[in-house]
Design a protein around this motif. Sequence first.
Motif, short mmCIF file in Angstrom:
data_model
loop_
_atom_site.label_atom_id
_atom_site.label_comp_id
_atom_site.label_asym_id
_atom_site.label_seq_id
_atom_site.Cartn_x
_atom_site.Cartn_y
_atom_site.Cartn_z
N LYS A 29 15.94 -1.78 -3.04
CA LYS A 29 16.72 -0.45 -3.22
C LYS A 29 17.45 -0.48 -4.57
O LYS A 29 17.32 0.84 -4.87
N LEU A 30 17.85 -1.53 -5.06
CA LEU A 30 18.47 -1.45 -6.52
C LEU A 30 17.31 -0.97 -7.49
O LEU A 30 17.54 -0.06 -8.37
N HIS A 31 16.09 -1.53 -7.26
CA HIS A 31 15.07 -1.18 -8.22
C HIS A 31 14.69 0.28 -7.94
O HIS A 31 14.21 1.11 -8.87
N GLU A 32 14.64 0.70 -6.89
CA GLU A 32 14.20 2.15 -6.65
C GLU A 32 15.48 3.23 -7.30
O GLU A 32 14.97 4.23 -8.15
N LYS A 33 16.75 2.83 -7.18
CA LYS A 33 17.76 3.63 -7.70
C LYS A 33 17.34 3.61 -9.22
O LYS A 33 17.95 4.55 -9.97
N LEU A 34 17.53 2.21 -9.83
CA LEU A 34 17.50 2.38 -11.14
C LEU A 34 16.26 2.50 -11.78
O LEU A 34 16.40 2.99 -13.06
N ASP A 35 15.28 2.76 -11.14
CA ASP A 35 13.90 3.25 -11.68
C ASP A 35 13.31 2.49 -12.94
O ASP A 35 13.02 3.33 -14.00
N THR A 36 13.59 1.28 -13.01
CA THR A 36 12.97 0.47 -14.32
C THR A 36 12.17 -0.65 -13.91
O THR A 36 11.87 -0.87 -12.75
N THR A 37 11.85 -1.36 -14.81
CA THR A 37 10.93 -2.39 -14.81
C THR A 37 11.65 -3.82 -14.26
O THR A 37 12.47 -4.12 -14.81
#
Length: 358
Positions: free
Chosen positions: A178-186
């Motif tokens: 979910k954090l990956h989706e929020k931050l939208d980075t690699t």
Amino acid sequence: MSKVELEGISKTFGKNTILSDINLSVEDKEFCVLVGASGCGKSTLLRMIAGLEIPDCGSLYIDGKLSNDIHPKDRNIAFVFQSYALYPHLSVYDNIAFPLKIRKMKKSLIKEKVMEASEILGLEEYLKRKPKELSGGQRQRVALGRAIVREPEVFLMDEPLSNLDAKLRVQMRYEIKKLHEKLDTTFIYVTHDQTEALTMGDKIVILNEGKIQQTGRADDIFNFPANTFVATFMGNMPMNIFPATVNDGILCFDRAMVTLSDFNLKLLGDRKKVLIGIRPENFTPYLVESLVSTGIRMHVHIDKVETIGGEKIAHFKLDENEVKAKVNSKVNIGADADFTIDMSDLHFFDAETGHRIA
């Protein structure tokens, strides 16, 4: 853009080759998981991307820029360690704020970024506490918060969930995705846990003995393993692998004989010996009315039965090779049983190299 590219990366420590000719491209905003057994080189690879280890040869590009000689602090990469690496004498707030204070950022901006990160991670009520007052999951969130405030181009995570209990690992897997989706980075994430890899990764990279065995998406790797190592390493239960022979278009293993299709014969070529792979879930209890023309029937003796939750795993032998089958029907230790396998569920590997044929 935060694309990471590795070209011909190799690393040795003394006489030990840790990584050999690694070629990998992690796309911008991708969640890439490096997975393999202990000692396969995955953490060393992650440390090279961070700049904590220097490759013996090869090139590392971050956002298209050659980065071999760029100092770790100048790579704009955040590293989340397995051990959390929190400062025990600092509060949660100060732990998260630490990288910003090092940059001598204004207090008002530091507070803004810390509060934003703590809100994302649900840490608002813990900001005054010390690490020793937190649970393992909360400490891991603090480590993530310290990484978030840096606003890095790339997040690197080295087995961040291995110190947590099973239930909390499941919860944290969901939260990191979910954090990956929020931050939208690699994100580049290291684990030895196949379940983590299969459930979290957009791209999965499987390593063994310092070499990449296969790269791809979870479904492709599970359904089309590149070799016997991948087949037996990935999945909740390893694929069963055992030898078979091919004579005059007939596939023979144990007491089973089946005529191969023209398609399979063409794939197998002139091979007389092959390795067959069958996943435990692909064994079906034999029922006469459900047997189709492509089905292989086998009669086995049950040596052991494991009960794992609501699942039963039957153990038996085919040509003296240990085999596991996931079964729903009642099976008894010491009894005989009949199973069928659909030909479409067979995987073929070269007997000498272990590489996938079909």
